[in-house]
Design a protein around this motif. Structure first.
Motif, short mmCIF file in Angstrom:
data_model
loop_
_atom_site.label_atom_id
_atom_site.label_comp_id
_atom_site.label_asym_id
_atom_site.label_seq_id
_atom_site.Cartn_x
_atom_site.Cartn_y
_atom_site.Cartn_z
N LEU A 67 33.72 -23.32 -24.40
CA LEU A 67 33.53 -21.90 -24.69
C LEU A 67 33.03 -21.77 -26.11
O LEU A 67 33.66 -22.26 -27.05
CB LEU A 67 34.85 -21.14 -24.54
CG LEU A 67 34.77 -19.63 -24.72
CD1 LEU A 67 34.00 -18.99 -23.57
CD2 LEU A 67 36.15 -19.01 -24.80
N THR A 87 28.44 -18.12 -22.76
CA THR A 87 29.74 -18.25 -23.41
C THR A 87 30.42 -19.52 -22.88
O THR A 87 30.55 -20.50 -23.58
CB THR A 87 30.62 -17.01 -23.16
OG1 THR A 87 30.65 -16.72 -21.76
CG2 THR A 87 30.09 -15.81 -23.91
N HIS A 295 30.05 -13.74 -18.29
CA HIS A 295 31.36 -13.44 -18.87
C HIS A 295 32.51 -13.63 -17.90
O HIS A 295 33.61 -14.00 -18.32
CB HIS A 295 31.37 -12.01 -19.42
CG HIS A 295 30.56 -11.83 -20.66
ND1 HIS A 295 29.73 -12.81 -21.17
CD2 HIS A 295 30.46 -10.77 -21.53
CE1 HIS A 295 29.15 -12.36 -22.27
NE2 HIS A 295 29.58 -11.14 -22.51
N ALA A 298 33.84 -17.14 -18.25
CA ALA A 298 34.64 -17.38 -19.46
C ALA A 298 36.01 -16.73 -19.35
O ALA A 298 37.04 -17.34 -19.67
CB ALA A 298 33.89 -16.84 -20.67
N ILE A 299 36.04 -15.49 -18.88
CA ILE A 299 37.30 -14.74 -18.77
C ILE A 299 38.24 -15.45 -17.80
O ILE A 299 39.42 -15.68 -18.09
CB ILE A 299 37.03 -13.31 -18.27
CG1 ILE A 299 36.15 -12.54 -19.26
CG2 ILE A 299 38.33 -12.56 -18.02
CD1 ILE A 299 35.45 -11.35 -18.63
N THR A 302 39.57 -19.05 -18.95
CA THR A 302 40.52 -19.02 -20.07
C THR A 302 41.87 -18.47 -19.62
O THR A 302 42.92 -18.98 -20.05
CB THR A 302 39.97 -18.17 -21.24
OG1 THR A 302 39.46 -16.94 -20.74
CG2 THR A 302 38.88 -18.90 -21.99
N ILE A 303 41.87 -17.46 -18.75
CA ILE A 303 43.13 -16.94 -18.23
C ILE A 303 43.81 -18.02 -17.37
O ILE A 303 45.02 -18.24 -17.48
CB ILE A 303 42.91 -15.65 -17.42
CG1 ILE A 303 42.43 -14.52 -18.34
CG2 ILE A 303 44.20 -15.23 -16.71
CD1 ILE A 303 42.00 -13.27 -17.61
N GLN A 307 45.38 -18.50 -21.47
CA GLN A 307 45.17 -17.53 -22.55
C GLN A 307 45.01 -16.13 -21.99
O GLN A 307 44.02 -15.84 -21.33
CB GLN A 307 43.95 -17.91 -23.39
CG GLN A 307 43.70 -16.95 -24.54
CD GLN A 307 44.88 -16.86 -25.48
OE1 GLN A 307 45.25 -17.84 -26.11
NE2 GLN A 307 45.49 -15.69 -25.57
N PRO A 309 44.45 -12.00 -22.39
CA PRO A 309 43.82 -11.09 -23.35
C PRO A 309 44.87 -10.42 -24.22
O PRO A 309 45.95 -10.07 -23.74
CB PRO A 309 43.11 -10.06 -22.45
CG PRO A 309 42.96 -10.75 -21.13
CD PRO A 309 44.15 -11.64 -20.99
N ILE A 318 38.96 -13.18 -25.86
CA ILE A 318 38.82 -12.98 -24.41
C ILE A 318 38.73 -11.49 -24.07
O ILE A 318 37.93 -11.07 -23.25
CB ILE A 318 40.00 -13.64 -23.66
CG1 ILE A 318 40.08 -15.12 -24.01
CG2 ILE A 318 39.84 -13.45 -22.16
CD1 ILE A 318 38.77 -15.87 -23.90
N ARG A 319 39.56 -10.69 -24.73
CA ARG A 319 39.49 -9.24 -24.49
C ARG A 319 38.12 -8.69 -24.88
O ARG A 319 37.56 -7.83 -24.20
CB ARG A 319 40.60 -8.53 -25.27
CG ARG A 319 40.58 -7.02 -25.13
CD ARG A 319 41.89 -6.41 -25.59
NE ARG A 319 42.94 -6.60 -24.62
CZ ARG A 319 44.23 -6.39 -24.85
NH1 ARG A 319 44.63 -6.02 -26.06
NH2 ARG A 319 45.12 -6.56 -23.90
N LEU A 322 35.63 -9.66 -22.18
CA LEU A 322 35.86 -8.85 -20.98
C LEU A 322 35.34 -7.43 -21.16
O LEU A 322 34.66 -6.89 -20.28
CB LEU A 322 37.37 -8.85 -20.67
CG LEU A 322 37.80 -8.21 -19.36
CD1 LEU A 322 39.08 -8.89 -18.85
CD2 LEU A 322 38.06 -6.71 -19.49
#
Length: 882
Positions: A67, A87, A295, A298-299, A302-303, A307, A309, A318-319, A322
């Motif tokens: 990322l 990303t 995106h 990536a979102i 990571t979640i 991780q 947001p 991340i937030r 998003l």
């Protein structure tokens, strides 16, 4: 070949070259303070390059989730606007740790590209490092000679330090590199212009496809280079770009890596993605779909890797990603309802075989994204209302430019991109102050940099060893020597980071805070304020250094703090098991904090826990404490741990051998590197303080144990005693409190009734005091008022009944001066008067301040005697402004 075949052929090829194929490390980085996210394939091998750890094998290959969203490697705002920035991306890599070097790396790269992937040889060019006199680095003759076995000299290009010397960052492993570029232009174009002249010239059809990095050096903080203990190979080939090349597309977004997502976005939005149409209207749609398709990857990953947001650190990144995707859907695709979360199923189906975590965590990922979308949609609506109000105020003030600080407020608070603000403002014939916005943005960045900046000097070696042993499982003190140290400056304060040859100090990881304590030199002590992990080493923070750096000393952990921390850590294991038994096997740990004071445990669960369930959970944990179960720890191969049924935490990277903590083999078995009690009886008692929601599908329990639990219970008992005393020790305390509340409610009703009566009388009295000044009906009086609500009610009633009214009330409420200013809408519109501005001027007389809306504002101050002066000032102002 489809993308899955492309990826598999890479892994199969290097497996045939005796490489161990390893899984991707989590995209979320833990235990490395220098990184938030994995941003290169080499991140998980950094300690091996530096000689601090041993890799699983001398040859490794993998595909690594990466990322890049800011800083040296990327800029989020470019992603989607062009057709090649991303990303999240996959980095295909093969690695040699002191084994093969340039010869084999070059030979295998050529073989894979030309014989396996069948890329035409006459489309390939290579670059080699030309050297750098300032750095005293020679031309890479060795790499060139190896390349001459496969390509002619006219296809080998000398590259400068910018293009052909790879560095992870300002410090760390680095070395010369050799890039492989491919010319994707048509045959006619290639005949007209030699592809060699277009290498590294930003031509979108002559691109780098693979970078072979020859790790030889370590970049120090002072900028100098030192030789690494061994020579390594670190290669990186972007999977998305490779797919574009092999599938004959002009953009990675046109490959089957992104097209399934884009097709779903088309379906949801009712719009079409047309990659070869660059008209402004179509390009706006294309950009939005590229942003969203990029995106969501990536979102989601990571979640899935742990991780959530949030408003700080990695969670804020991340937030931000998003919300950027939601904004593009909202602004360009007219998607006014949550839509991102529905793309997770497509992603899981597409990538789940290679990255099973996205399948395992898909419900959680969807729920978190949905809640974030809903929250941001509400924020967007609020932002639109705020922007409309700002535009209205700007026009009232007969101005045509929206101030930069207000544009920044919309960006920072509501997530409004500048172009969206400009577009909406343009509809009211208002432009925006871009210069002022950029200045406000830069000030925020400066504040952020100042808050997080840490200046680090180079490590200074004291004794010649790279290794450091942790002895803290067995001991809380040990004889030690300093291996190396460096000076750092954080928030303007000098500190030192120290690494020992062996240490009992536990470094912060796995949610457990780092140890504190002392270095003891005879009668002298140096305080250790924290212990952190960096490159798999325990780094001790001190404010000073010993006089004799080479002397042996005692490293002593604060024993009380360690014991209390161990109590809480073992309690989290008991709690985890209790949650799974009472709520269900779907419960999994999603984060924790283990400190001497308390424990915090985040876990997956999709509804609020009932009071009865909380009592059962607490009761079960305390039952296991009373049983005084031995806490057993054992190091074993990870496969053996899995056979035992040990719980592994999601988003964590485990090695071949792991530490298993067992508290009753039928109750709790977990992989854990933390410190624990010898038996559960040491914990004493477990008390839950709170249960709450962290985000969608994630709950949080905070609790205390041992001494802190005893203190908490004692405090609660004392509070109950004081409450009972205050109520004259009723037989039933709860009934006594309820009776008191009922009595208070009855009194409140009586007060409200009196207030209404007072309001009627005061309103009638004020109407008799009104008099005309010019065209304005003026009332300004000091009055006896019970509450601010009564004053507001009177103001709005009179405002509705009296034309062209200017009303100022002054009152002493609870010992403080208060002013209430109301104006008819006609005065606001026709005379351009503003109550909010005027109240700030009048409130100077009461030594206070205030604000509000153009037609109603209030102020409070400390000088009650100044109320009369404020009223006089208001009358004078009215007389002067007719």
């Amino acid at each position: 070949m489809n993308s899955a075949e492309i990826r598999q052929k890479f892994l199969d090829f290097f497996q045939s070259k005796q490489h161990l194929i390893v899984p991707s490390a989590p995209i979320v980085v833990k235990d490395d303070p220098t990184l938030m996210f994995t941003n290169a394939g080499m991140n998980q091998f950094k300690d091996a390059f530096l000689g601090h750890g041993k890799p699983k094998a001398p040859r490794i290959a993998d595909t690594q989730k990466c990322l890049r969203v800011s800083g040296k490697h990327n800029d989020l705002e470019e992603v989607g606007v062009d057709t090649y920035h991303h990303t999240m991306f996959e980095m295909l890599g093969n690695w040699s740790f002191g084994d093969y070097f340039k010869k084999d790396a070059i030979a295998w790269a050529w073989e894979l590209l030309t014989e396996v992937y069948k890329i035409e040889k006459d489309r390939l060019y290579v670059t080699v490092f030309e050297g750098d006199k300032k750095e005293n680095l020679a031309f890479d003759e060795e790499a060139k000679n190896h390349w001459l076995q496969y390509v002619s000299a006219d296809r080998i290009i000398n590259g400068n330090k910018k293009d052909n010397f790879w560095e992870m960052g300002d410090t760390g492993p680095c070395g010369p590199c050799s890039e492989i570029h491919v010319d994707l232009r048509s045959d006619d174009e290639r005949k007209k212009i030699d592809g060699k002249t277009l290498v590294n010239s930003s031509n979108p059809r002559v691109i780098e496809i693979w970078n072979l990095v020859f790790m030889e050096f370590n970049r120090k903080a002072d900028g100098s280079l030192e030789k690494l203990p061994a020579q390594h190979v670190d290669t990186g080939m972007g999977f998305e770009r490779l797919s574009m090349v092999l599938q004959g597309e002009h953009s990675s977004y046109d490959t089957d890596v992104f097209q399934p997502l884009i097709k779903e976005i088309e379906k949801v939005s009712g719009k079409k993605y047309v990659s070869d149409d660059n008209s402004p209207k179509q390009e706006q749609l294309n950009i939005a779909m590229r942003v969203i398709a990029d995106h969501i990857r990536a979102i989601s990953f990571t979640i899935a890797d742990g991780q959530l947001p949030s408003n700080t650190g990695a969670g804020y990144v991340i937030r931000r990603i998003l919300r950027r995707a939601v904004r593009y859907g909202y602004q360009s695709l007219d998607l006014k309802e949550p839509f991102l979360y529905n793309l997770v199923d497509i992603l899981a189906k597409q990538m789940g075989s290679q990255f099973p975590e996205i399948v395992k965590q898909d419900k959680l990922v969807k729920k978190v994204i949905l809640e974030e979308e809903q929250a941001f949609m509400r924020t967007l609506e609020q932002g639109l209302k705020r922007l409309e109000a700002l535009c209205t105020d700007t026009l009232k003030q007969q101005k045509r430019i929206l101030p930069g600080n207000e544009v920044f407020e919309l960006y920072d608070t509501y997530g409004f991109p500048v172009d969206l603000t400009a577009l909406i403002a343009k509809g009211s014939d208002i432009s925006i102050d871009e210069k002022g916005f950029n200045e406000a943005l830069e000030k925020q960045r400066d504040r952020s940099r100042a808050a997080t900046s840490v200046d680090k000097e180079d490590w200074i070696n004291v004794i010649d060893t790279q290794q450091s042993a942790f002895t803290g499982y067995e001991n809380i003190e040990d004889n030690a020597k300093i291996v190396r140290y460096r000076k750092i400056k954080a928030k303007g304060k000098d500190q030192y980071q120290v690494i020992l040859d062996k240490t009992p100090f536990y470094a912060e990881s796995g949610g457990q805070v780092g140890d504190t304590g002392f270095f003891e030199f005879g009668t002298k002590r140096i305080k250790v304020t924290d212990t952190q992990k960096e490159n798999n080493l325990n780094v001790h923070f001190t404010e000073t250094l010993p006089e004799d750096l080479k002397a042996s000393f005692k490293a002593i952990v604060d024993p009380d703090r360690r014991i209390l921390t161990a109590d809480n850590h073992s309690a989290t294991h008991l709690l985890h098991a209790a949650l799974r038994k009472i709520l269900g096997g779907h419960v999994e740990q999603r984060g924790s904090l283990v400190s001497p004071e308390y424990l915090r445990f985040d876990f997956s669960h999709f509804s609020k826990i009932t009071d009865e369930e909380l009592r059962d959970i607490e009761s079960l944990v305390n039952q296991k404490i009373r049983e005084n179960i031995a806490c057993q720890t054992e190091v074993m191969p990870i496969d053996a741990a899995k056979k035992l049924g040990a719980m592994a935490l999601f988003g964590e990277k485990y090695g071949d051998t792991v530490r298993v903590v067992t508290i009753d083999k039928n109750y709790s078995i977990e992989l854990c590197g933390g410190t624990h009690v010898k038996a559960t009886g040491q914990i004493g008692y477990f008390k839950i303080l709170s249960e709450s929601a962290v985000s969608a599908g994630i709950r949080r329990i905070e609790a205390v144990t041992a001494l802190r639990a005893h203190d908490y219970i004692s405090e609660q008992i004392e509070t109950i005693r004081q409450a009972s005393d205050a109520l004259k020790n009723p037989k039933n305390l709860v009934k006594g409190i309820l009776d008191l509340q009922q009595h208070a409610a009855e009194l409140t009703k009586q007060v409200e009734k009196l207030s209404r009566e007072q309001g009627k009388q005061l309103k009638a009295e004020l109407l008799t005091k009104k008099h005309q000044i010019g065209s304005t009906m003026f009332i300004a009086e000091k009055a006896e008022i019970l509450s601010a609500d009564v004053a507001k009610d009177i103001c709005f009633q009179l405002k509705g009944e009296v034309s062209n009214l200017f009303l100022l009330l002054g009152a002493e409420i609870n010992g403080k001066a208060n002013l209430f200013l109301a104006m008819s809408d006609s005065l606001v519109k026709e005379k351009n008067w503003n109550a909010s501005s005027l109240i700030r001027e009048f409130s100077k007389e009461i030594q206070g301040g205030g604000g509000g809306q153009p037609f109603y504002a209030t102020a409070g101050g400390s000088n009650v005697q100044g109320i009369g002066n404020a009223i006089a000032k208001a009358k004078s102002w009215i007389e002067q402004n007719q």
